[in-house]
Each structure stands twice: as C-alpha cells, then as structure tokens.
Enzyme design. Sequence first.
Site, short mmCIF file in Angstrom:
data_model
loop_
_atom_site.label_atom_id
_atom_site.label_comp_id
_atom_site.label_asym_id
_atom_site.label_seq_id
_atom_site.Cartn_x
_atom_site.Cartn_y
_atom_site.Cartn_z
N ARG A 86 -39.42 31.57 22.46
CA ARG A 86 -39.67 30.70 20.97
C ARG A 86 -39.57 31.78 19.46
NH1 ARG A 86 -40.13 26.38 18.11
NH2 ARG A 86 -39.88 26.81 15.72
N ARG A 95 -33.30 27.44 17.83
CA ARG A 95 -34.74 27.43 18.62
C ARG A 95 -34.35 27.27 20.22
NH1 ARG A 95 -37.46 23.36 14.98
NH2 ARG A 95 -35.48 25.10 13.84
N ASP A 98 -38.58 23.61 21.25
CA ASP A 98 -39.65 23.69 19.72
C ASP A 98 -40.36 22.18 20.77
OD1 ASP A 98 -40.71 22.51 17.42
OD2 ASP A 98 -38.89 21.70 16.65
N ASP A 100 -43.32 20.01 19.15
CA ASP A 100 -44.34 19.02 17.89
C ASP A 100 -45.23 17.84 18.30
OD1 ASP A 100 -42.87 20.59 15.71
OD2 ASP A 100 -40.79 19.52 16.22
#
Length: 161
Positions: A86, A95, A98, A100
């Site tokens: 990343r 990317r 990712d 989150d």
Amino acid sequence: MQAQQTIAYIGIGGNLGDARATVEQAIVRLASLPGSQLLRVSSLYRTAPVDSSGDDYVNAVAQVATTLAPTDLLHALQQVELDHGRERPYRNAPRTLDLDVLLYGEARIDSAELQVPHPRMSQRAFVLAPLLEIDPAVSIPGAGPAAPYLAGITDQPISRL
C-alpha cells in the site's frame, strides 16, 4: 482476567494488481490479528471506483471480535496494508489494499487518526452491500439502521463475484 471483546467491522478493498487475490490474502491476515477472531466475511464484490480512478475494485467486509483498542486495530490494519504494498501518494489514489475500521462496537470516534463510524459509509454501495450481507440488522451509531441507506445509492454499480 480476559480483556473485553468488541465487535468491529472492517472494510476491505483494492484495485491494483491481482485485487481479488490481495483481498483474499487480507482476509486470511485478519484471521490472525492479535487478540482478534474473524467471525464472518461477506462475498467479494466488484465495484467501479467512487471519488477515485483506475480499475474496478474488489471489495468485502469482515466482522471481527477483538480485544484491540480502536487505534491499535487501525495500526494492525495499516501494517497489513503496508505488507501488501500500500502506498498513499494522494487522497483516494488507486490502491493495492485498503482496510478501514467501519464500525467498532457502538463507539463514535472522531480523532485526527481515526473516525468511526467510517465517514461516508452510508453513501457507499461497496460498504453497505457486503456489510448488510453479513449483518442485515446492523446499525450505524448515531445514524440508525444501515439497511435503509442502500436504497439511496442504487446508482452505484455493484456485482457479487
């Protein structure tokens, strides 16, 4: 004495390289996070970039039970991202991976480092569809049940892989 576990939901996505393989590898890594247990994982979904560019994304959502504090969980996820190459050249750049923190129990966190519930999660099909697949009754702290938000984003193409 055993530490208190919190249910957290992790958004997973990527659109560089072999995104599907990267997302699948990330799910395996989530299962080995310290103090955490992988409970459920959604199907994989293909979505067009939102507020971004590049190839379509492969997305999923995982539910974990964790004893990690919210920022410790974030740091563990960032390490998994780094391990998968990343880079963050600019906001919303394409990317490799990712990860989150979407939800962390009933917590509402607004710090420079972490915002929970994740901002704009109720506006993103690539978050809501997989989230509701694994927990149809999930609520967003401060916003209520997540399911009604899906009707407002039907213009965002999403398909299960």
